[in-house]
Design a protein around this motif. Sequence first.
Motif, PDB file in Angstrom:
ATOM      1  N   HIS A   6       0.843  -1.203   0.000  1.00 18.14           N
ATOM      2  CA  HIS A   6       0.000   0.000   0.000  1.00 18.14           C
ATOM      3  C   HIS A   6       0.873   1.245   0.000  1.00 18.14           C
ATOM      4  O   HIS A   6       1.985   1.235   0.533  1.00 18.14           O
ATOM      5  N   TYR A   8       0.439   3.767   1.897  1.00 13.83           N
ATOM      6  CA  TYR A   8       0.667   4.214   3.279  1.00 13.83           C
ATOM      7  C   TYR A   8       1.787   3.459   3.979  1.00 13.83           C
ATOM      8  O   TYR A   8       2.258   3.872   5.034  1.00 13.83           O
ATOM      9  N   ALA A  36     -10.886  -4.763   1.143  1.00 10.64           N
ATOM     10  CA  ALA A  36     -11.872  -4.388   2.150  1.00 10.64           C
ATOM     11  C   ALA A  36     -12.091  -2.891   1.989  1.00 10.64           C
ATOM     12  O   ALA A  36     -11.153  -2.157   1.698  1.00 10.64           O
ATOM     13  N   SER A 140      -6.485   0.961  -1.680  1.00  9.36           N
ATOM     14  CA  SER A 140      -5.722   0.033  -2.537  1.00  9.36           C
ATOM     15  C   SER A 140      -6.380  -0.140  -3.906  1.00  9.36           C
ATOM     16  O   SER A 140      -7.251   0.637  -4.294  1.00  9.36           O
ATOM     17  N   HIS A 177      -9.654  -0.913  12.316  1.00  9.00           N
ATOM     18  CA  HIS A 177      -9.122  -2.024  11.526  1.00  9.00           C
ATOM     19  C   HIS A 177      -9.598  -3.387  12.058  1.00  9.00           C
ATOM     20  O   HIS A 177      -9.720  -4.344  11.289  1.00  9.00           O
TER      21      HIS A 177
END
Length: 209
Positions: A6, A8, A36, A140, A177
Motif C-alpha cells: 500500500h 501508506y 476491504a 488500494s 481495523h
Amino acid sequence: MQGRFHLYEGYPIQKITLPMRVFKLMGVQTMIMTNAAGGLNQDFKVGDVMIIKDHINMPGFAGVSPLCGPNEDRFGVRFPCMSDAYDRELRGLALAVGAELGFSDFLKEGVYCVLGGPSFETIAECRMLNRLGADAVGMSTVHEVIVSRHAGMRCFALSLISNKAVMDYDSEERANHEEVLETGRLRAEQLEKLVSTLVGRIEPNNNAC
Ligand SMILES: O=P(O)(O)O[C@H]1O[C@H](CO)[C@@H](O)[C@H]1O
C-alpha cells in the motif's frame, strides 16, 4: 498474491504495482482483485460484497500515478483509456455466479474510491466522497488496476464492505481495523467460493495484447 503493498506503507507507487507487470510477463490475462472497503452508499450493509464497476482515483488527481515517468512501451501506451477498466463481461458473469450460489442478497455493484490512508476518513470527507459518486472507499486496488489495464490485462475487482463509513456527526461509530478484519473473517469462505467458481467459468481472453 497473499496480501499486497500500500502507499501508506511508504512504498513508491511503482513498487506497489510491480507484481502486475510480473504477472503480465508470466502470461496472465485476467487480474482478479479483492479488497476491504468502507461503505459510503447508505443502502450498503456491513458484509455486502461490491463488484467494482468503476473507480475514482484521488491520488491520481494530485499527480500520484503508477504510470508517472517515462512510458514503458513494452507494456502499453502513454495515455491508456480507463473508461472500461472493470470488464463488463466478468462483472455480468460474477453476478450470475453469485445468484447461482445464493449470494444475491449481499452482492452489489458500485464505484470504489481510493485514498492514500492510513488514517480513516473524516465525516466531511465521507460525505464529500459519497456526493462525488463513490459507493465505497479504501486504500488500494486502483493503482494495480491502472497498471494491469495499461498492460492489456482484463480486470475484475470486489470490495468487501467491512464497515460503514461514518457520515453523521451524532454517530458513536468509529472506523477501526479490527472490524475490517472481523468482517473479512466472516465472509472469507463465501468470497473464496465466489472467486473460485468465477475462475472456473472464465474463458481465455482472446483479445489480450
Ligand atoms: O484494500 P485492502 O488492502 O484490502 O485493505 C483495506 O483495509 C485496510 C484498512 O483497514 C487498508 O489497507 C484498506 O485499503
